[in-house]
Write an enzyme that holds these catalytic residues in place. Sequence first.
Site, PDB file in Angstrom:
ATOM      1  N   CYS A  97       0.803  -1.225   0.000  1.00 13.54           N
ATOM      2  CA  CYS A  97       0.000   0.000   0.000  1.00 13.54           C
ATOM      3  C   CYS A  97       0.843   1.286   0.000  1.00 13.54           C
ATOM      4  O   CYS A  97       1.419   1.616  -1.020  1.00 13.54           O
ATOM      5  CB  CYS A  97      -1.015  -0.035   1.138  1.00 13.54           C
ATOM      6  SG  CYS A  97      -2.391   1.093   0.835  1.00 13.54           S
ATOM      7  N   ARG A 130     -12.249   6.920  -1.275  1.00 14.25           N
ATOM      8  CA  ARG A 130     -11.208   5.944  -0.936  1.00 14.25           C
ATOM      9  C   ARG A 130     -11.714   4.559  -1.325  1.00 14.25           C
ATOM     10  O   ARG A 130     -12.908   4.293  -1.278  1.00 14.25           O
ATOM     11  CB  ARG A 130     -10.902   5.970   0.564  1.00 14.25           C
ATOM     12  CG  ARG A 130     -10.269   7.244   1.068  1.00 14.25           C
ATOM     13  CD  ARG A 130      -9.905   7.125   2.526  1.00 14.25           C
ATOM     14  NE  ARG A 130      -8.778   6.221   2.737  1.00 14.25           N
ATOM     15  CZ  ARG A 130      -7.503   6.554   2.541  1.00 14.25           C
ATOM     16  NH1 ARG A 130      -7.181   7.767   2.142  1.00 14.25           N
ATOM     17  NH2 ARG A 130      -6.547   5.678   2.749  1.00 14.25           N
ATOM     18  N   HIS A 194      -3.347  -5.402   2.342  1.00 11.80           N
ATOM     19  CA  HIS A 194      -3.005  -5.521   3.761  1.00 11.80           C
ATOM     20  C   HIS A 194      -3.675  -6.797   4.271  1.00 11.80           C
ATOM     21  O   HIS A 194      -4.316  -7.509   3.520  1.00 11.80           O
ATOM     22  CB  HIS A 194      -3.626  -4.370   4.560  1.00 11.80           C
ATOM     23  CG  HIS A 194      -3.065  -3.025   4.317  1.00 11.80           C
ATOM     24  ND1 HIS A 194      -1.878  -2.603   4.837  1.00 11.80           N
ATOM     25  CD2 HIS A 194      -3.576  -1.960   3.648  1.00 11.80           C
ATOM     26  CE1 HIS A 194      -1.680  -1.340   4.500  1.00 11.80           C
ATOM     27  NE2 HIS A 194      -2.683  -0.925   3.775  1.00 11.80           N
TER      28      HIS A 194
HETATM   29  N1  GLN Z   1      -1.843   6.862   2.325  1.00  2.82           N
HETATM   30  C1  GLN Z   1      -2.077   5.996   1.203  1.00  2.82           C
HETATM   31  C2  GLN Z   1      -3.447   6.159   0.556  1.00  2.82           C
HETATM   32  O1  GLN Z   1      -4.396   6.511   1.199  1.00  2.82           O
HETATM   33  C3  GLN Z   1      -1.816   4.567   1.623  1.00  2.82           C
HETATM   34  C4  GLN Z   1      -2.717   4.066   2.704  1.00  2.82           C
HETATM   35  C5  GLN Z   1      -2.364   2.679   3.146  1.00  2.82           C
HETATM   36  O2  GLN Z   1      -1.190   2.298   3.265  1.00  2.82           O
HETATM   37  N2  GLN Z   1      -3.378   1.902   3.495  1.00  2.82           N
HETATM   38  O3  GLN Z   1      -3.588   5.930  -0.631  1.00  2.82           O
END
Ligand code: GLN
Length: 248
Positions: A97, A130, A194
């Site tokens: 990620c 998101r 993840h």
């Molecule tokens: N900050 C990054 C995003 O929001 C990665 C987030 C994460 O590692 N889950 O895209």
Amino acid sequence: MGSKRSLRLVHLYPELLNLYGDSGNILVLRRRMEWRGISCEVEEVHTGDRPRFTDADIAFIGGGSDREQRIVCDYLLEVQHELSAFVEDGGVLGAVCGGYQLLGHSYLMGDEEVRGLSLVDLYTDRGSPRLIGNIAVKSRISPQPVVGYENHGGRTHLGPGVEPMGRVLYGFGNDGQTGEEGCLYKNVVGTYVHGPLLPKNPGVADHLIARALERRYGVVELEPLDDTEELAANKVMYDRLMEKQAKK
Ligand code: GLN
């Protein structure tokens, strides 16, 4: 018998990049090596330390918030040449990620384009909303579907020659559009998964270990382990997601 095999693992900034238990990936790599009689030396790199990649076998970088990613990126840009030489020499690099996004040329943070490590031909911009939820991916690096959890605002775009880690079976992946998830380049595996990734996906863990052993010792057969529980857990999640998919 020759002397005992040993691999050196560099865990980059565990205190900053450890979303959703990403550090569990290190435990899995270590155990799956030890169960096979391979010793594993883990070096944790903290802020202010200068990581050493010259005698490393596997480097790992987890995910984090934009703020944490920014801090880590500044540190890693200082050793970009060493890290790039490691990658080009076939060093194994696992990135999840936020860590995955840093592998590319740039990452859009708010309105600011932050320079990345340019280890892989990709870049990340942003989108709304998101992309959040469980994910399943079909990948050539794992005999089982890769299952886990994703939560990212970033949308990652692969350059023309870059292979995705796999195809999205459920969830969003790199950008929620192309059906592509993650990247594979030399011995780099980048992914939004993840979970943590490796406890749920022993096939991916063994891919990383096998590539590292191959680089250091030449081709080696990985002794199979009893993964009954891991595979049962993986299947429960996969079946659940496929059931949801069928109802959509
Ligand atoms: N900050 C990054 C995003 O929001 C990665 C987030 C994460 O590692 N889950 O895209």
